[in-house]
Structure formats: C-alpha cells, structure tokens
Design a protein around this motif. Structure first.
Motif, mmCIF file in Angstrom:
data_model
loop_
_atom_site.group_PDB
_atom_site.id
_atom_site.type_symbol
_atom_site.label_atom_id
_atom_site.label_comp_id
_atom_site.label_asym_id
_atom_site.label_seq_id
_atom_site.Cartn_x
_atom_site.Cartn_y
_atom_site.Cartn_z
ATOM 1 N N GLU A 16 0.812 -1.223 0.000
ATOM 2 C CA GLU A 16 0.000 0.000 0.000
ATOM 3 C C GLU A 16 0.848 1.276 0.000
ATOM 4 O O GLU A 16 0.364 2.339 -0.399
ATOM 5 C CB GLU A 16 -0.986 0.013 1.174
ATOM 6 C CG GLU A 16 -0.365 -0.056 2.544
ATOM 7 C CD GLU A 16 0.048 -1.451 3.002
ATOM 8 O OE1 GLU A 16 0.836 -1.529 3.960
ATOM 9 O OE2 GLU A 16 -0.394 -2.454 2.414
ATOM 10 N N THR A 19 0.986 3.012 -3.464
ATOM 11 C CA THR A 19 -0.246 3.511 -4.074
ATOM 12 C C THR A 19 -0.081 4.863 -4.771
ATOM 13 O O THR A 19 -0.536 5.009 -5.904
ATOM 14 C CB THR A 19 -1.386 3.567 -3.028
ATOM 15 O OG1 THR A 19 -1.584 2.247 -2.518
ATOM 16 C CG2 THR A 19 -2.674 4.070 -3.627
ATOM 17 N N ASP A 40 -7.727 -3.592 -6.926
ATOM 18 C CA ASP A 40 -7.341 -2.307 -6.334
ATOM 19 C C ASP A 40 -6.348 -1.561 -7.221
ATOM 20 O O ASP A 40 -6.432 -0.340 -7.364
ATOM 21 C CB ASP A 40 -6.751 -2.504 -4.937
ATOM 22 C CG ASP A 40 -7.798 -2.909 -3.909
ATOM 23 O OD1 ASP A 40 -9.014 -2.741 -4.180
ATOM 24 O OD2 ASP A 40 -7.410 -3.386 -2.838
#
Length: 85
Positions: A16, A19, A40
């Motif tokens: 993450e 991102t 995602d």
C-alpha cells in the motif's frame, strides 16, 4: 520517478505504500508478488500494465532501458513496439 505516465516501475514487491506511485506510471514489473489486489491496482490506474513473478527482473533489466509489455500475455519486449490502430 517523474510520474508522467511514461515510466515502468521495476521492484521486488509492492504494498500500500506504493499507491501514490501507481497513479502516474505506465506499468509495473515485479520479481515477487503484490500485496495489493489486482482489482485495487486497476481502480488506482485503469491503464496500468502489470507483470509479477518475473525471475531476476532486477538483475536483467537495466535503468532507462526501453521496453514494451503485454500484461495479458505476461511478456516483456526490449524496445518500443507500435500498436496497430
């Protein structure tokens, strides 16, 4: 990374913390696998090309090398390939 949608990120893994980078790059090549789901990743950048599990990618691909990628076929080509219109 300039973040102008012309670059491909080459790394061992992503999580993450990557991102913000995913929003403005053209592709990702991973030696390992992603801690972020494919759904995602596509939500972050619908146009990204993503190939994971590329053995020795960090060793075999050098900085500033021009490549083309096919995410569907999981193939990395050296050089630029023009797409048919």
């Amino acid at each position: 990374i300039k973040g102008d949608n012309s670059e491909i990120l080459l790394t061992k893994y992503i999580d993450e913390n990557f991102t913000p980078l995913l929003k403005n790059i053209n592709g990702v090549i991973l030696e390992g696998y992603s801690a972020i789901s494919w759904q995602d990743i596509k939500a972050i950048n619908p146009n990204i090309v993503f190939i994971s599990g590329v053995t020795k990618a960090m060793e075999n691909l050098e900085d500033n090398l021009i490549i083309s990628m096919s995410g569907e076929e999981k193939i990395i080509y050296e050089g630029a390939i023009e797409l048919e219109k």
